[in-house]
Structure formats: structure tokens, C-alpha cells
Design an enzyme around this catalytic site. Structure first.
Site, PDB file in Angstrom:
ATOM      1  CG  ASP A  13      -1.862  -1.209   1.214  1.00  0.00           C
ATOM      2  OD1 ASP A  13      -2.251  -1.666   0.127  1.00  0.00           O
ATOM      3  OD2 ASP A  13      -2.168  -1.705   2.311  1.00  0.00           O
ATOM      4  CE  LYS A  16       2.453  -2.702  -4.199  1.00  0.00           C
ATOM      5  NZ  LYS A  16       2.128  -2.247  -2.842  1.00  0.00           N
ATOM      6  CG  HIS A  41      -1.885  -2.346  -6.960  1.00  0.00           C
ATOM      7  ND1 HIS A  41      -0.895  -2.820  -7.774  1.00  0.00           N
ATOM      8  CD2 HIS A  41      -1.632  -2.877  -5.736  1.00  0.00           C
ATOM      9  CE1 HIS A  41      -0.095  -3.619  -7.081  1.00  0.00           C
ATOM     10  NE2 HIS A  41      -0.531  -3.671  -5.843  1.00  0.00           N
ATOM     11  CD  GLN A 223       0.804  -9.056  -2.279  1.00  0.00           C
ATOM     12  OE1 GLN A 223       1.463  -9.761  -3.013  1.00  0.00           O
ATOM     13  NE2 GLN A 223      -0.457  -8.745  -2.570  1.00  0.00           N
TER      14      GLN A 223
END
Ligand code: GDP
Ligand code: IMO
Ligand code: MG
Length: 433
Positions: A13, A16, A41, A223
Site C-alpha cells: 500500500d 504502487k 492498487h 504487496q
């Protein structure tokens, strides 16, 4: 080397999605290499907001080929829902390509995810409940179903007949019941295969050919480094290699194909789920970061735990991933704080520790060693206008904070993000692609 990799430096978080979308303006291909629908995302384009889980962030640009690599675990229902949502925005999703070697998250993997969590008692991982761990476990145990199997009825039927009884017995041992209807399962999976036939291919060939042809290829991590199965806060991690090493096995490209690695780094730290978090703030400042940063999970809606920036973590990420630079995000969330702390080392039983420890019990005992920096005031007017004026227009205190991070990590902050939008970004990299 015309490839870029966008990888999370912390516990996920970091932004990305935003950074991948920003850089994808110049990309021909955007390739995911690990994870599954545990990822969330978020991308903001004008007034539109996209929450992507399985689809690579390139999918919202119609001219980009978006590859779901063999390293992913694909929940077919989730993928279908996501494609439908995308189509509702007027995008066709025609650029999608699915690796025939990616594994399928089966309905029983979700049930097992819940059952395994319950069996852990007070030591739950706090998974997203998306069946990720059980699916990767089956992949490694050679008990997985692959996307290519959805195109071969005989093979699929045979695989499920072999695997299902074992899964039933395992579930029973955890007090769960799968109630598997093998015929219904085969029929459902075959229908997905039929629907997606035009997307399913050997994506390793596709990506390698694209690189050879000089196309611009981006690898999008899900992740983050601290959730990596080998180098994260084990066992409080996800079940894949989120680090740059995962690109080779998760896409089918050689190490020499991995070009510039950009580490997306939030200006503070967050984590969802259980596990050690040395610089966590459980006070008013933590609450402030959570509220101002909108720190609620894109996938599960859970509140994210918040804390100060942890440079032990970021240095670990820079080294493991070979990060050429970092993309520093959410700096705007720190606006208006009088002082800002950064964790520079840990105190473990009276010893100063600079490298991230592997032992979870040491981590649980670790105390943060902080340095304190001055805060800065927020700017007047639009953030997009400020960004147009460039790095020098940022508040002096913010620039000092950025320089401090650059000195401590040994890499430049090549990209600065001070808002959700594409135009709330400053790209300071000298060489682009
Ligand atoms: P990801 O999983 O790494 O893609 O990150 P998420 O999308 O789960 O969470 C990041 C959140 O922060 C999203 O809601 C983004 O829109 C938002 N975001 C990204 N960059 C910035 C930034 O620089 N400032 C602010 N305020 N929000 C940002
Ligand atoms: P993105 O890509 C933040 C966390 C879960 C849990 C642990 C294991 O949006 O950054 P899993 O369901 O993967 O077995 O859960 O990993 N986790 C994430 N945390 N961002 C993510 O993805 C995450 N994906 C998994 O909360 O602690
Ligand atoms: Mg996310």
C-alpha cells in the site's frame, strides 16, 4: 535496458498503483509477477478511481499490453468481476494476457485460508482471506490447477480428480468442509477457459520477445518487501516473493532483463494484518496519519496500522531489490506536523541493530531509535500547480526530509508524490527508460 520495475519497499500500500500508472504513460507492456487478488492498487485519473486487484495497472490505458505472469494466483470469479467493472468504464481490456502457467485460486483455497487462520488461534496472520497462502502451498506441493488446464478438459478433470480427495481430507482435519462437486467445478473452470481463450498464452515468450524488440516493459510488484515470503517479517508475510528476485521466476525472464528498480516508499509506514511493526504509533499521531492518509485497505477495508518512517526497513528493501531510486509517496500527509520522527535503528535488548532482524521474537522486543526532524507547513493553492513548478517549489522542510532519506538510504528520491493524481507528481530522474 528498456525495463522498469515498480516494487513496494514496506508492507504494501505504498502507492504502487499510482506510480505504475504514472510511469505507464510511456510503457508498451505492464507485467504483474506475483500475488493475487490480495493486492489492491488504487489509481486516480481525473475524477475516475480504479481499484485493481489482479489486473495490472496498465489495463486502464488501452494501448498497453497488460500481462498477468505465471507467478500469480488467479481467482477466476474475481478476475471476471474486475474485467466487468473495467468494461463499465468504457475500456475493453483487450490488452490483457494471462499466463498459461499461472495457478488458479480454487473455491476451496478460500475456505482453507479461513480454516488455517482459525487453527492459528491467537497467532493469526490476518490474511486477506483470498485463498492466497493455500493456493501457493498447493503450487509448491504440485497440487495446483493452472490457467492452461482450463483449455484442456481431460487434463483438468484428471487433475481435479487427483487433488480433490486430498483437499477434502485436509479440510476435515481443520474442522472445515469443502463439499466439493467435481463436475460443477470442472464445468465452471472450463467456461472461464472458453471465455478467456484469446487472452491465455505463453507470456514468457511474449515478454522476452517484446524486450528483444526494444519495447518498453514495466514489472509491477504487489504487496511489499516486508511481506516477502523469504525476507519479510516471517511468518507474518504473504506467500510469494514480492522482491525484484520474484520477477525472473514470476514472468519467465532472465535476471539480465530486469532493468531499473524503483522502490515505492511511503513517507511514513503502514501495515495491514498482524505482525511486528517497530515504529507503530498507537497514539493521536498514528490516528492522524490514518485519517489524513485515508489508510483503509483497498481490498478488505481494514484500518491500516500507522507509524513513522522506518529506515531500517527501507534500507533492507533498497539492498534486497537493488533499487536505483525510490518513489517517495504521500509526503503531503505529513504536512502541518510540528515535528516528524524517523526510525534509524532498533534497540534489541540494549543492542543497537541496523540491519533488519530475521527473528520475529527479536523484532517484537525491538524498540525504535528515532531522530527528530522539523515539520513544514502545507502550500496554498493547487498541488498540481505546485508540481508544475518542480522540486524547488516544495516547502523547504519537505526537501530537507527528502534529503535526509536520500542520505540514509544511499539512493535518490527520483519520484516525489504529493497527491493521488497523475499531475501531483514530480519526476526528478535524469534518465527515463
Ligand atoms: P498500492 O497497493 O501500493 O498500490 O497502494 P494503495 O492503492 O493500496 O494505497 C495507496 C493509497 O494512497 C491510494 O488510495 C492512493 O490513491 C493514495 N496515494 C498514492 N500516492 C499518494 C500521495 O502522494 N498522496 C496522497 N495523499 N495519496 C496518495
Ligand atoms: P498491495 O499490493 C498490504 C497482507 C495481509 C496479511 C498478509 C498475508 O495492495 O500492497 P495474504 O492474504 O497475502 O495471505 O495475507 O499480507 N497483505 C497486504 N497488505 N497490501 C497488500 O497488497 C497486501 N497483500 C497482502 O494483510 O497481513
Ligand atoms: Mg494496496
Amino acid at each position: 535496458m528498456p525495463t522498469l520495475a515498480v516494487i513496494g519497499s514496506q508492507w504494501g500500500d505504498e502507492g504502487k498503483g499510482k506510480i505504475t500508472d504514472y510511469l505507464a504513460e510511456d510503457a508498451d507492456l505492464v507485467v504483474r509477477y506475483q500475488g493475487g487478488a490480495n493486492a489492491g492498487h488504487t489509481i486516480k485519473v481525473g475524477e475516475e478511481v480504479f481499484a485493481l486487484h489482479l489486473l495490472p495497472s496498465g489495463i486502464i490505458r488501452e494501448n498497453v499490453i497488460s500481462v498477468v505472469g505465471n507467478g500469480l494466483v488467479i481467482d477466476c470469479d474475481e478476475l471476471e468481476v474486475e474485467l466487468e467493472a473495467l468494461r463499465k468504464t468504457g475500456r475493453s481490456g483487450k490488452g490483457l494476457r494471462l499466463s498459461d502457467r499461472a495457478n488458479v485460486v480454487m473455491p476451496y483455497h478460500r475456505i482453507l485460508d479461513g480454516a488455517e487462520e482459525r487453527a492459528r488461534g491467537s497467532k493469526t496472520v490476518g490474511t486477506t482471506g483470498r485463498g492466497i497462502g493455500p493456493c501457493y502451498s498447493d503450487k509448491i506441493a504440485r497440487a495446483g490447477i493452472r490457467i492452461g488446464d482450463l483449455l484442456d478438459e481431460e487434463l483438468l478433470r484428471d487433475r481435479i480428480a487427483t487433488i480433490a480427495p486430498v483437499k477434502e481430507r485436509f479440510a476435515e482435519s481443520l474442522g472445515a468442509e469443502l463439499g466439493l462437486d467435481q463436475e460443477a467445478l470442472v464445468a465452471k473452470l472450463l467456461s472461464f477457459g472458453k471465455k478467456w481463450e484469446q487472452y491465455i498464452t505463453d507470456t514468457s515468450v511474449l515478454v522476452n520477445d517484446a524486450i528483444k524488440a526494444g519495447k518498453k516493459v514495466m514489472f509491477e510488484g504487489a504487496q511489499g518487501t516486508m511481506l516477502d515470503i523469504d525476507y519479510g517479517t516471517y511468518p507474518y508475510v504473504t506467500s510469494s516473493n514480492c522482491t525484484s528476485a520474484g520477477i525472473c521466476t514470476g514472468v519467465g525472464v532472465p535476471p539480465s532483463a530486469v532493468g531499473e528498480v524503483i522502490g515505492v516508499t511511503k513517507a511514513y509506514t503502514t501495515r495491514v494484518g498482524a505482525g511486528p511493526f517497530v515504529s507503530e504509533l498507537t497514539d493521536e499521531v498514528g490516528k492522524h496519519l490514518q485519517t489524513k492518509g485515508g489508510e483503509f485497505g483497498t481490498t478488505t477495508g481494514r484500518a491500516r496500522r500507522c507509524g513513522w518512517l522506518d529506515l531500517v526497513v527501507v534500507r533492507h528493501a533498497v539492498r534486497l531489490n537493488g533499487m536505483a531510486c525510490i518513489a517517495l509517496t504521500k509526503l503531503d500527509v505529513l504536512n502541518d506536523l510540528d515535528t516528524i520522527k524517523v526510525c534509524v535503528a532498533y534497540d534489541v535488548d540494549g543492542k543497537r541493530v541496523e540491519n533488519f532482524p530475521s527473528n520475529v521474537r527479536h523484532l517484537e522486543r525491538a524498540k525504535p531509535i528515532y531522530e527528530e526532524l522539523d515539520g513544514w507547513k502545507s502550500w496554498e493553492g493547487s498541488t498540481a500547480e505546485l508540481c508544475k513548478r518542480g522540486y524547488e517549489a516544495l516547502p523547504q522542510g519537505m526537501r530537507s526530509y527528502i534529503q535526509y532519506i536520500e542520505r540514509s538510504t544511499g539512493v535518490p528520491a527520483g519520484i516525489i508524490s504529493v497527491g493521488k493524481g497523475r499531475d501531483e507528481t514530480i519526476d526528478r530522474r535524469h534518465k527515463k527508460w
